[in-house]
Design a protein around this motif. Sequence first.
Motif, short mmCIF file in Angstrom:
data_model
loop_
_atom_site.label_atom_id
_atom_site.label_comp_id
_atom_site.label_asym_id
_atom_site.label_seq_id
_atom_site.Cartn_x
_atom_site.Cartn_y
_atom_site.Cartn_z
N GLY A 1 0.79 -1.22 0.00
CA GLY A 1 0.00 0.00 0.00
C GLY A 1 0.82 1.27 0.00
N ARG A 2 0.59 2.07 1.04
CA ARG A 2 1.15 3.42 1.16
C ARG A 2 2.67 3.48 1.00
NH1 ARG A 2 -0.25 5.53 6.99
NH2 ARG A 2 0.99 3.69 7.42
N GLY A 3 3.36 2.58 1.66
CA GLY A 3 4.80 2.50 1.48
C GLY A 3 5.63 3.52 2.24
N SER A 4 5.11 4.00 3.38
CA SER A 4 5.90 5.01 4.11
C SER A 4 7.14 4.40 4.75
CB SER A 4 5.04 5.73 5.15
OG SER A 4 4.74 4.89 6.22
N ASN A 5 7.07 3.15 5.16
CA ASN A 5 8.29 2.52 5.70
C ASN A 5 9.33 2.31 4.61
OD1 ASN A 5 8.26 1.78 8.69
ND2 ASN A 5 6.18 1.24 8.05
N ALA B 1 7.36 -4.49 4.37
CA ALA B 1 7.05 -3.14 4.83
C ALA B 1 5.59 -2.84 4.49
CB ALA B 1 7.99 -2.13 4.17
N GLY B 2 4.71 -3.32 5.37
CA GLY B 2 3.28 -3.16 5.09
C GLY B 2 2.83 -4.12 4.00
N ILE C 1 7.92 -5.48 10.01
CA ILE C 1 7.60 -4.50 11.06
C ILE C 1 6.11 -4.59 11.34
CG2 ILE C 1 7.26 -2.53 9.47
CD1 ILE C 1 8.73 -0.92 11.85
N HIS C 2 5.80 -4.59 12.63
CA HIS C 2 4.40 -4.74 13.05
C HIS C 2 4.06 -3.59 13.99
CE1 HIS C 2 0.65 -6.76 13.88
NE2 HIS C 2 0.85 -6.50 15.17
N PRO C 3 2.87 -2.99 13.82
CA PRO C 3 2.53 -1.81 14.61
C PRO C 3 1.94 -2.14 15.98
CG PRO C 3 0.85 -2.16 12.96
CD PRO C 3 1.88 -3.25 12.76
N LEU D 1 3.83 5.31 13.97
CA LEU D 1 4.46 5.28 12.64
C LEU D 1 5.77 6.08 12.62
CD1 LEU D 1 3.91 4.10 9.77
CD2 LEU D 1 2.93 6.33 9.17
N GLU E 1 8.25 3.76 13.79
CA GLU E 1 8.54 2.73 12.79
C GLU E 1 9.61 3.22 11.82
OE1 GLU E 1 5.26 0.79 10.83
OE2 GLU E 1 3.88 1.29 12.44
C1 GRF Z 1 2.76 -0.07 9.09
O1 GRF Z 1 2.08 0.38 10.22
C2 GRF Z 1 3.43 -1.39 9.34
O2 GRF Z 1 3.86 -1.54 10.66
C3 GRF Z 1 2.32 -2.38 9.06
O3 GRF Z 1 1.62 -1.83 7.98
C4 GRF Z 1 1.80 -0.43 7.95
C5 GRF Z 1 2.37 -0.11 6.62
O4 GRF Z 1 2.52 1.27 6.40
N1 GRF Z 1 2.86 -3.69 8.84
P1 GRF Z 1 3.38 1.78 5.18
O5 GRF Z 1 2.83 1.11 3.94
O6 GRF Z 1 4.81 1.42 5.42
O7 GRF Z 1 3.15 3.25 5.14
#
Ligand code: GRF
Length: 212
Positions: free
Chosen positions: A10-14, A87-88, A108-110, A171, A174
């Motif tokens: 999805g978004r890919g912020s990590n 990463a998500g 990574i897990h929130p 986040l 993260e």
């Molecule tokens: C993050 O909160 C991550 O911990 C979880 O999914 C979310 C993904 O966010 N596994 P992003 O796509 O990295 O913005």
Amino acid sequence: MKAIVILISGRGSNMEALLAAVVRGELPVRIAAVISNRPDAKGLETAAAQGLPTAVVDHKGYAGREAFDAALAACIDGYAPDLVVLAGFMRILTEDFVRHYEGRLLNIHPSLLPSFPGLHTHQRALEEGVRIHGCTVHFVTPALDHGPVVVQAAVPVLDSDDEAALAARVLQQEHIVYPLAVRWFAEGRLRLEGGRVRLDAERPQPPALISP
Ligand code: GRF
């Protein structure tokens, strides 16, 4: 220099945080590719705009998890990464897939695992009334959101928090701890040995977080 492949949905912020750390010279890895199981993942556009190789392995094109995971592994292995970074990435992975990448697959897990595996972690943390919440980077094992913990970051839960506010606070952390964990791996300081994390790195020693 070690090569990594980043998997997103999805978004890919990590993924962006990892890329930013590479660009700043703080993360000595080559991002060999960003792979998504969803063609419309926003993170794919971001990655392509930054000149990273991207690929899509759409889970909808496969009859079952085994077939999808085999195609995904073939795609990943085409880039010959030293480390695969989830990463998500919102797919449950088969045991065969996880075993294939044993010791070189991070997630990574929130939440502060083992609390709140699965979805809606921030809402569940608010409902439980916990005072401290956070995120976890861990090596992936066949059990969902389980596996040897590499690093965790904790944040206070505030009385004024709603799901979005708490998610944003987590986040931010993260985006700090994931590049840190990947750097440790890239520098050969982090490995999985007999199912346990071995870490040879300076560790920050903050005071205890007391909340409220
Ligand atoms: C993050 O909160 C991550 O911990 C979880 O999914 C979310 C993904 O966010 N596994 P992003 O796509 O990295 O913005």
